[in-house]
Every structure is written in structure tokens, then in C-alpha cells.
Design a protein around this motif. Structure first.
Motif, PDB file in Angstrom:
ATOM      1  N   PRO A  39       0.828  -1.215   0.000  1.00  0.00           N
ATOM      2  CA  PRO A  39       0.000   0.000   0.000  1.00  0.00           C
ATOM      3  C   PRO A  39       0.860   1.261   0.000  1.00  0.00           C
ATOM      4  O   PRO A  39       1.923   1.300   0.630  1.00  0.00           O
ATOM      5  CB  PRO A  39      -0.806  -0.128   1.295  1.00  0.00           C
ATOM      6  CG  PRO A  39       0.007  -1.021   2.181  1.00  0.00           C
ATOM      7  CD  PRO A  39       0.717  -1.974   1.263  1.00  0.00           C
ATOM      8  N   ARG A  41       0.340   4.986   1.024  1.00  0.00           N
ATOM      9  CA  ARG A  41      -0.565   5.924   1.691  1.00  0.00           C
ATOM     10  C   ARG A  41      -0.053   7.350   1.538  1.00  0.00           C
ATOM     11  O   ARG A  41       1.124   7.633   1.784  1.00  0.00           O
ATOM     12  CB  ARG A  41      -0.684   5.562   3.169  1.00  0.00           C
ATOM     13  CG  ARG A  41      -1.258   4.170   3.417  1.00  0.00           C
ATOM     14  CD  ARG A  41      -1.383   3.867   4.895  1.00  0.00           C
ATOM     15  NE  ARG A  41      -1.970   2.554   5.121  1.00  0.00           N
ATOM     16  CZ  ARG A  41      -1.273   1.420   5.169  1.00  0.00           C
ATOM     17  NH1 ARG A  41       0.054   1.462   5.006  1.00  0.00           N
ATOM     18  NH2 ARG A  41      -1.876   0.270   5.356  1.00  0.00           N
ATOM     19  N   ALA A  72      -7.982   2.234  -5.908  1.00  0.00           N
ATOM     20  CA  ALA A  72      -9.344   1.697  -5.802  1.00  0.00           C
ATOM     21  C   ALA A  72     -10.111   2.465  -4.731  1.00  0.00           C
ATOM     22  O   ALA A  72      -9.555   2.771  -3.667  1.00  0.00           O
ATOM     23  CB  ALA A  72      -9.311   0.208  -5.464  1.00  0.00           C
ATOM     24  N   HIS A  74     -12.105   3.423  -1.680  1.00  0.00           N
ATOM     25  CA  HIS A  74     -12.204   2.863  -0.331  1.00  0.00           C
ATOM     26  C   HIS A  74     -11.092   1.864   0.001  1.00  0.00           C
ATOM     27  O   HIS A  74     -11.072   1.322   1.100  1.00  0.00           O
ATOM     28  CB  HIS A  74     -13.570   2.178  -0.092  1.00  0.00           C
ATOM     29  CG  HIS A  74     -14.725   3.125  -0.089  1.00  0.00           C
ATOM     30  ND1 HIS A  74     -14.710   4.324   0.590  1.00  0.00           N
ATOM     31  CD2 HIS A  74     -15.932   3.050  -0.695  1.00  0.00           C
ATOM     32  CE1 HIS A  74     -15.850   4.946   0.422  1.00  0.00           C
ATOM     33  NE2 HIS A  74     -16.617   4.198  -0.362  1.00  0.00           N
ATOM     34  N   ARG A  75     -10.194   1.581  -0.970  1.00  0.00           N
ATOM     35  CA  ARG A  75      -9.132   0.614  -0.683  1.00  0.00           C
ATOM     36  C   ARG A  75      -7.754   1.242  -0.820  1.00  0.00           C
ATOM     37  O   ARG A  75      -6.755   0.586  -0.540  1.00  0.00           O
ATOM     38  CB  ARG A  75      -9.264  -0.591  -1.617  1.00  0.00           C
ATOM     39  CG  ARG A  75     -10.560  -1.359  -1.431  1.00  0.00           C
ATOM     40  CD  ARG A  75     -10.652  -2.557  -2.349  1.00  0.00           C
ATOM     41  NE  ARG A  75      -9.613  -3.536  -2.054  1.00  0.00           N
ATOM     42  CZ  ARG A  75      -9.457  -4.660  -2.753  1.00  0.00           C
ATOM     43  NH1 ARG A  75     -10.247  -4.914  -3.772  1.00  0.00           N
ATOM     44  NH2 ARG A  75      -8.503  -5.507  -2.436  1.00  0.00           N
ATOM     45  N   THR A  78      -2.151   0.928  -4.179  1.00  0.00           N
ATOM     46  CA  THR A  78      -1.129  -0.092  -3.971  1.00  0.00           C
ATOM     47  C   THR A  78      -0.254  -0.179  -5.217  1.00  0.00           C
ATOM     48  O   THR A  78      -0.662   0.200  -6.313  1.00  0.00           O
ATOM     49  CB  THR A  78      -1.759  -1.487  -3.727  1.00  0.00           C
ATOM     50  OG1 THR A  78      -2.581  -1.831  -4.845  1.00  0.00           O
ATOM     51  CG2 THR A  78      -2.578  -1.498  -2.462  1.00  0.00           C
TER      52      THR A  78
END
Length: 219
Positions: A39, A41, A72, A74-75, A78
Motif C-alpha cells: 500500500p 498511503r 481503488a 475505499h481501498r 497499492t
């Protein structure tokens, strides 16, 4: 119809910082610091890079267009993980572009342009690790496309080269066996076939070279 008045055009924005952030994140992906599936962030990246979240957000959009990251709803974001379908599509498109490049090189490349390909091949024998070898692998194919002397073909290669780089990173993550020792010789064979101006031999060797990488991922 008259053109719109200049004052109605939105002012240009400086994008230098976002481009630099994209370069840093791309380099981290290519160096293996951010592996596929990791991920990314915004808040963490802005802290590490010491910039606000705005340039990070723009940079991630750039990398998404290059196919290096996946965003994506809400995800989050990555590093892209290539699916079997992704691998098949990349391989088929790369094959189509590379076949044209090989035909162009055999037919039109100068000795000086082939010397540039040879220089790229020579550097591969000095790679210190697999990630450096991947960079040199990409650089070799950059030289082949440059030697083709076909601007739109080069543009098409440039549009997918980051994803091919990611493909090769995925290949070494799956297996490093024989990569450092075997890849320089493979590319020397590709160079020799181009220098021989034997288009069928060159096409066959380039196809076998691509197939070996795909076989590692599918094995």
C-alpha cells in the motif's frame, strides 16, 4: 467558429514538484523498496518525502496512468500486482512492438545505432544485482527501439516500458535462478542476430527471450 479569448483559459499550474515526487516513488518501486501489492498511503509518502499531500496525490495519478500503481475507491493505492491476464496482454503487445522494431533495425539501422545496442549489452555483464540487471535489460530494449528509427513505435514502447519494468521485477521476485548469469548472454545473442541482418533468426531469438520470462511467471 472563433477561438475562445485567452482570458477564458484556465491558468497553467506548475507541476514540477508532483513530477519529482512521481520520480521518487517510481524509483522506489523499481529498486524493490515498494514491492507489488504494497500500500502507498498519501500521508506516509508526504511525510517521507517532506511535501504536502497534494503533490503526492498528483504523483500517484501519474503512476497510475503508467500502470505502476492501482487506485481503488475505499481501498487506497497499492503498487500494481500483475495478474495472469496482465502478463498475457503485456507479452502480446510487447511482442507486436518488438517484432516491428526488429524488422526495422535489420532493414535500416546504421552501424553506429547497433554500436549503441552493443554498449547496452556490454553493461549487462557488470550488473551488481538483479534490480540493476532489470534496469539494464530495459535499457537494452530502449536501444533496440531507438535503433529502429520509428518515432511512433518508440512512443508506443515508452507508453508501456514502465509496465514491462514491473513485469521484469515480478519475474525476479518469482525466481532469481540464472537471471544474473544468463541474461547477459541472452542479450548478446539478440545483438548478434541483429548485426547479422538475419530477420527470421532475430525474430525467433527475441520471441524465445520473451517466452522464457513468461514461463518463469507461469511456472
Amino acid at each position: 467558429m472563433d477561438a475562445r479569448p485567452v482570458e477564458e483559459i484556465a491558468p497553467a499550474r506548475r507541476r514540477g514538484l508532483a513530477d519529482e515526487v512521481a520520480d521518487r516513488i517510481r524509483e522506489a518501486i523499481f529498486s524493490g523498496a515498494y514491492a507489488p501489492g504494497v500500500p502507498l498511503r498519501e500521508v506516509d509518502l508526504s511525510g517521507v518525502l517532506q511535501v504536502s499531500r497534494g503533490p503526492v496525490r498528483e504523483a500517484l495519478r501519474v503512476l497510475e496512468r503508467e500502470g505502476l500503481v492501482h487506485c481503488a475507491w475505499h481501498r487506497g493505492t497499492t503498487v500494481t500486482t500483475l495478474s495472469a491476464e496482465d502478463v498475457a496482454e503485456l507479452d502480446s503487445l510487447r511482442g507486436a512492438l518488438e517484432d516491428l522494431a526488429v524488422r526495422q533495425v535489420v532493414a535500416t539501422a546504421s552501424d553506429e545505432e547497433l554500436d549503441a545496442v552493443e554498449k547496452a549489452a556490454d553493461l549487462m555483464g557488470r550488473a551488481g544485482d538483479e534490480h540493476e540487471m532489470v534496469r539494464l535489460d530495459i535499457a537494452f530494449h530502449d536501444a533496440v527501439f531507438a535503433a529502429a528509427g520509428h518515432r511512433r513505435l518508440m512512443d508506443a514502447w515508452q507508453a508501456m516500458r514502465c509496465q514491462v519494468h514491473l513485469f521484469l521485477l515480478t519475474r525476479i521476485n518469482r525466481s532469481k535462478d540464472g537471471y544474473l548469469s544468463g541474461i547477459p548472454d541472452e542479450h548478446r545473442e539478440l545483438l548478434d542476430a541483429l548485426r547479422s541482418r538475419d530477420v527470421e533468426a532475430a525474430l525467433g531469438l527475441f520471441a524465445a527471450h520473451r517466452r522464457r520470462a513468461v514461463d518463469v511467471l507461469n511456472g
